[in-house]
Scaffold this motif. Structure first.
Motif, PDB file in Angstrom:
ATOM      1  N   ASN A 156      49.387  16.673   5.827  1.00  0.00           N
ATOM      2  CA  ASN A 156      49.234  16.017   4.523  1.00  0.00           C
ATOM      3  C   ASN A 156      47.782  15.931   4.080  1.00  0.00           C
ATOM      4  O   ASN A 156      47.505  15.629   2.915  1.00  0.00           O
ATOM      5  N   ARG A 189      55.292  14.771   8.925  1.00  0.00           N
ATOM      6  CA  ARG A 189      54.823  14.988   7.541  1.00  0.00           C
ATOM      7  C   ARG A 189      55.363  13.915   6.610  1.00  0.00           C
ATOM      8  O   ARG A 189      54.710  13.520   5.653  1.00  0.00           O
ATOM      9  N   ARG A 192      55.138   7.569   6.628  1.00  0.00           N
ATOM     10  CA  ARG A 192      54.349   6.775   5.663  1.00  0.00           C
ATOM     11  C   ARG A 192      54.037   5.431   6.234  1.00  0.00           C
ATOM     12  O   ARG A 192      54.787   4.763   6.807  1.00  0.00           O
TER      13      ARG A 192
END
Length: 192
Positions: A156, A189, A192
């Motif tokens: 990211n 990926r 969060r």
């Protein structure tokens, strides 16, 4: 146009640093960049530090990452993030695994492992992704894919297309573990 991107991967022997380095280098090559890599193994087979450096760009002359220039510092063990913090550029990001591996010096009583590592990391790094890669890897099917979970989180913060990462995994990871590693990469990926 002539910018060089530097990545530093650090961990303890047996955590898959060299595979993570190979996948990262392959992804950069597949994206059309010139790539140079450098690995320092230390006492890897005895649980010592392992360091891998990847540099990519239009033309790269040296594999060595200078201090304070890495765009990303990826560590598979939390204390390794502190050990190699000086490689990261001021605007770089540290992607650190929350795993603690107790070294022999600590288990023998010769040293102490810090209890407040996360707070120390928060103090040292302006941008920190602190991830329980082992837990995510287990959820994907195998704890040994923790290194690929971290690469997913790292992706990211780099300018390499997703399809190049997936193809790099296909090249570097053979046989029955390819799908597992792609799944682990995607889980990282999406962290969060």
């Amino acid at each position: 146009m002539n910018q060089i991107t530097s990545i530093v991967l650090a961990g303890v022997g047996g955590q898959g640093i060299l595979l993570a380095s190979e996948i990262s280098a392959q992804a950069a090559m597949l994206a059309g960049f010139d790539v140079k890599t450098n690995e320092v193994h230390g006492m890897a087979q005895r649980g010592g530090s392992v360091l891998a450096q990847i540099r990519y760009g239009k033309k790269v002359y040296s594999p060595t990452v200078a201090k304070h220039t890495a765009r990303v510092l990826v560590t598979l063990e939390q204390i390794e993030a502190l050990r190699f913090a000086d490689y990261l550029s001021e605007d770089g990001v540290c992607v650190a695994n929350s795993q603690a591996i107790i070294p022999v010096t600590v288990s023998s009583g010769a040293a102490k492992y810090p209890q407040n590592v996360k707070e120390m990391l928060d103090d040292v790094f302006k941008k920190l992704v602190f991830i329980d890669a082992a837990k995510i890897a287990i959820e994907c099917g195998n704890i040994r894919a923790a290194n690929t979970v971290l690469l997913g989180a790292t992706s990211n913060h780099l300018d390499l297309p997703l399809d190049c990462w997936h193809k790099a995994i296909e090249i570097a990871v053979k046989g029955k573990y390819t799908d597992l590693n792609k799944k682990a990469f995607d889980a990282g990926r999406n962290f969060r």
